[in-house]
Design an enzyme around this catalytic site. Structure first.
Site, PDB file in Angstrom:
ATOM      1  N   CYS A  12       9.430  17.881   8.984  1.00 50.88           N
ATOM      2  CA  CYS A  12      10.315  16.808   9.590  1.00 50.88           C
ATOM      3  C   CYS A  12       9.535  16.172  10.771  1.00 50.88           C
ATOM      4  CB  CYS A  12      11.344  17.668  10.565  1.00 50.88           C
ATOM      5  SG  CYS A  12      10.847  18.904  11.823  1.00 50.88           S
ATOM      6  N   CYS A  15       7.576  18.107  13.236  1.00 53.21           N
ATOM      7  CA  CYS A  15       6.510  18.674  12.731  1.00 53.21           C
ATOM      8  C   CYS A  15       5.311  17.634  12.911  1.00 53.21           C
ATOM      9  CB  CYS A  15       6.490  19.144  11.329  1.00 53.21           C
ATOM     10  SG  CYS A  15       7.475  20.486  10.922  1.00 53.21           S
ATOM     11  N   ASP A 426      -0.097 -24.964   7.400  1.00 52.47           N
ATOM     12  CA  ASP A 426      -1.432 -25.904   7.128  1.00 52.47           C
ATOM     13  C   ASP A 426      -1.029 -26.756   5.874  1.00 52.47           C
ATOM     14  OD1 ASP A 426      -4.197 -27.052   7.345  1.00 52.47           O
ATOM     15  OD2 ASP A 426      -4.323 -25.483   5.598  1.00 52.47           O
ATOM     16  N   ASP A 624      -5.145 -21.244   4.871  1.00 50.02           N
ATOM     17  CA  ASP A 624      -5.849 -20.785   3.689  1.00 50.02           C
ATOM     18  C   ASP A 624      -7.404 -20.974   4.240  1.00 50.02           C
ATOM     19  OD1 ASP A 624      -5.787 -23.603   3.157  1.00 50.02           O
ATOM     20  OD2 ASP A 624      -6.153 -23.262   1.027  1.00 50.02           O
ATOM     21  N   ASP A 628      -8.073 -22.023   9.961  1.00 48.81           N
ATOM     22  CA  ASP A 628      -6.913 -21.716  10.315  1.00 48.81           C
ATOM     23  C   ASP A 628      -6.933 -20.235  10.757  1.00 48.81           C
ATOM     24  OD1 ASP A 628      -5.729 -23.855   9.135  1.00 48.81           O
ATOM     25  OD2 ASP A 628      -5.951 -23.032   7.049  1.00 48.81           O
TER      26      ASP A 628
END
Length: 812
Positions: A12, A15, A426, A624, A628
């Site tokens: 659980c 634990c 972009d 990309d 950026d």
């Protein structure tokens, strides 16, 4: 240093917290993340102060097992072991119930068992012992954690079942001493309740483990993608080796219907490769010499030889698996809040059980009533359901995202995406194809070929996205590129360099204006090209403009769809670009974004994101390129196109393996679905405990005669966690919106260039090779009749690759 470990024995969230606290206490440990779902633990530590053995010992001292991490997220051996033990428990429980219920029900049983109370009880104890031995971990860990004042779910089970056993033994002692009538003894022993509690909870844990295994299916499938062996060339001879033995620059042979072992570049041959299992791209990708191939993808046809560019440890597949596992193991802010609740949940339940026990005694009920009510409170309380509510949903959603080519780096990103209200794009390579082509060339002084030769010679030393357009144009015109000296790159402006002792400058309009160059002779052309939405590149020498070239970068077919969908979701869309306002606005006329921010230098993009955030917006940035990266880091969620620059990918929170920005929308929708699912899980987990605990305590007993048996409570406790996991598994049905919306349409395509039956066959094969497409060619009328879900551009592209031309497409 960061290391990953396997942790076994956790049942659980309490634990999970116990393991976390045990390791955090070690000197030199900087950060710990424990995941109950994957039975794993990530630890960042100072290796000069702590080592593996100390970390593993700390976990073991806490009552759990730890070892270096293995890839078995839910070990099949562990599952089989759980199942085997559960079968033995049910057999023992069946015998236990058969004996214990004999005094109340009439069924065939030897009279000595039915009539002799003490013999009956001895048999009950004998049949209970195997259950206690098989499930001893509940008691060992439960009481150990209780002694350390850090109780877990095991502690609740140990207390509940232990109390039933102790009370039963106490009753037997009373009967033997004459304080309890022998005829009442059989109704005062609860050995069968203890056995039932332990067995039913074990049954629930087994169902939970099975369900959890389904949540890890996505990672399991990724692990299975890579083949075990590869065919490597060694001194011109073929040899079969393990993929772990492959090194960079090794030559590997891949035949039709085989799986590509690791990443590389084709040096001989061509083929069509199915990359859907890695990128989510449904269409096969044509590959030829110099094309990159990804390990784990399927070679559909053709044979090729490629050179290894990444070993198995650094392959794309390995990075995807690592990202998905890290995302699954990470914790969202919502999870940390729940962890704080769970930390106090078990102690609170123990206190409620004590209050229940004492309360019923004060109200005059007998010891039997009080203790059974307290046991019911202990066994119905379920911290597991609370603890699993968030991680199971995170695990499933990150796995589903990965299978659709959307890699989400952490649980926090999933939560943040749910709040996004502004998406910033972009332009080049994101909204546009990033495949710039030279459109127009103008000069009052030089021949057009000279303009291209000079610019291409300078651009070959540049990393700018437009450089390839000039180099490609020079190659088409068979121009010789010259050596340059004194090369200088001016960020956001352009480049300078010397050719044959003549200095030239190539750049944008800002560079020309800042250099004080007169543009009047070219103004008419500049205005015309800008209206057409083209990007301008200027060539200058000795403070004089001597050439103008326009570049056109076509818009991606999917850009309009993505932006339209974001508008439907009430999310603001912004274009952020270094291009001129005229160029950006011309492109936006085709796209319809809410705002365009143009003429922004790379270093200023981050400031724009900061300004949007200062206005109270939650911003997602898509890019990309290297320029950026700062903006991606600054944004609330940074998204990188998978085919972009490595620096942008490293800086991003989400990576799109396909070059399809509709997946940005899919990623946001997946986030929203995940958060809803988590809230549903938390609601049911909380409501279960809020209703179940008071009923078990007997609050409604006097008013409605409502009281919960401990055995029913234990079954409810077991099934509550299963319900939470099952609800999370509904996320596996998630599909990106554009896949659900695609409906087959009938189209007629007019095709030029077909002359014979072979031509007809080639076109039909090209079209029928597309996903969800059926096509028949009418050679006489130069028509192809198609039923498909594909865009017109994809159909055109397939026909052109086959060597023909599509001159018209209409829906019929």
């Amino acid at each position: 240093m960061k290391r990953k470990y396997s942790v076994k024995g956790m049942t659980c969230s309490a634990c999970e917290n116990h393991v976390h606290n045990s390791v955090c206490k070690l000197p030199g440990v900087e950060h710990v993340e424990v995941n109950l779902l994957t039975n794993s633990m990530n630890v960042e530590f100072d290796e000069t102060k702590v080592d593996d053995s100390m970390i593993i010992k700390a976990v073991k001292d806490g009552g759990y097992q730890a070892s270096s991490y293995d890839d078995a997220l839910v070990d099949n051996d562990d599952l089989s072991n759980l199942k085997r033990k559960l079968i033995y428990c049910f057999i023992a429980l069946g015998l236990l119930m058969y004996v214990s219920m004999s005094s109340m029900l009439s069924y065939p049983i030897p009279n000595i068992i039915r009539d002799n109370v003490y013999f009956n009880i001895i048999l009950q104890i004998i049949f209970l012992i195997p259950i206690l031995i098989l499930k001893k971990d509940y008691f060992v860990n439960g009481f150990k954690n209780l002694i350390h004042f850090d109780p877990t779910m095991d502690s609740l089970i140990a207390l509940g079942a232990g109390a039933a056993i102790v009370y039963s033994i106490y009753s037997v002692v009373l009967a033997l001493s004459g304080s309890l009538m022998e005829m009442h003894l059989v109704h005062n022993v609860y050995f069968e309740s203890a056995g039932m509690i332990v067995t039913l909870i074990s049954f629930g844990k087994y169902l939970e483990a099975k369900s959890k295994k389904k949540t890890t299916d996505a990672i399991g499938k990724l692990l299975e993608l890579a083949p075990d062996v590869a065919c490597r060339f060694n001194d011109g001879k073929e040899e079969i080796v393990k993929i772990s033995e492959l090194k960079i620059d090794d030559l590997v042979l891949v035949r039709a219907n085989e799986t590509v072992p690791v990443d590389g570049k084709i040096v001989q041959g061509f083929s069509s490769i199915d990359e859907s299992m890695i990128t989510g791209e449904s269409l096969p990708i044509e590959k030829e010499v110099s094309s990159l191939v990804i390990g784990g993808t399927n070679n559909l046809q053709g044979t090729f030889i490629y050179t290894v560019t990444r070993t198995v440890e650094d392959s794309t597949l390995a990075k995807i698996i690592e990202l998905v596992e890290e995302a699954s193991s990470s914790k969202a802010p919502m999870t940390r809040t729940i962890d704080k609740v769970v930390k106090y949940f078990v102690p609170t339940v123990i206190v409620i059980a004590l209050i229940t026990f004492v309360g019923w005694l004060i109200m005059g009920e007998d010891l039997n009533f009080a203790i059974t009510s307290a046991i019911a409170v202990l066994v119905i309380s379920c911290p597991c359901a609370l603890g699993l509510a968030t991680p199971v949903a995170i695990m499933v959603s990150t796995g589903v995202g990965a299978t659709n080519g959307i890699l989400i780096k952490s649980a926090e990103v999933l939560e943040n995406e749910n709040n996004i209200d502004v998406v910033v794009f972009d332009k080049t390579g994101t909204l546009t194809k990033g495949m710039a082509q030279v459109s127009d060339i103008y000069s009052h002084k030089l021949e057009l070929a000279q303009v291209i030769a000079i610019i291409a010679s300078l651009e070959k030393g540049s990393s700018h996205v437009l450089a390839n357009a000039f180099i490609q144009k020079a190659a088409e015109m068979n121009l010789e590129l010259k050596e340059i000296t004194d090369f200088e790159s001016l960020s956001g402006l352009g480049i300078r360099g010397t050719i044959d002792n003549v200095e030239y400058a190539v750049g944008n309009l800002r560079m020309m204006k800042e250099s004080g160059i007169d543009l009047s002779r070219y103004q008419e052309k500049i205005d015309l090209y800008l209206i057409q939405g083209k990007t301008l590149v200027f060539l200058a020498h000795d403070q004089e403009l001597i050439g103008l070239v326009s570049i056109f970068d076509d818009i991606k077919d999917t850009s309009r769809q993505a932006i339209q969908r974001l508008k439907e979701m009430k999310i603001k869309t912004v274009m952020l670009t270094g291009d001129l306002k005229g160029t950006a606005n011309a492109i936006n006329k085709q796209l319809g974004l809410d705002e365009v921010i143009a003429e922004v230098l790379p270093q200023d993009k981050e400031n724009v994101i900061q300004q949007l955030q200062a206005q109270g917006n939650s911003v997602l940035m898509v890019g990309d390129g290297i320029n950026d990266a700062p903006a991606l880091v600054r944004s609330d969620v940074g998204v990188a196109i998978g085919k972009g620059n490595d620096i942008a990918i490293d800086a991003a929170d989400v990576i799109l393996m396909k070059d399809d920005i509709r997946d940005i929308v899919a990623s946001i929708e997946l986030s929203k679905r995940t958060i809803i699912n988590i809230k549903e899980n938390l609601f049911w987990a909380f409501i279960y405990n809020v209703i179940g605990i008071p009923i078990a305590a007997g609050i409604f007993y006097y008013s409605f005669g409502l009281r919960l048996d401990a055995m029913v409570g234990s079954l409810c406790m077991s099934l509550s966690s299963v319900c939470v996991v099952t609800n999370a598994l509904r996320l596996k049905r998630f599909k990106p919106y554009y896949q659900k919306e695609n409906k087959k349409m009938k189209k007629e395509i007019v095709i030029e260039g077909m002359m014979c039956q072979h031509c007809k066959k080639h076109v039909e094969e090209a079209l029928n090779g597309l996903a969800d497409t059926t096509a028949a060619v009418d050679l006489e009328n130069n028509l192809a009749r198609v039923e498909t879900v594909q865009d017109d551009s994809i159909l055109k592209n397939a026909i052109e690759k086959a060597g023909y031309k599509a001159v018209g497409i209409k829906n019929v």
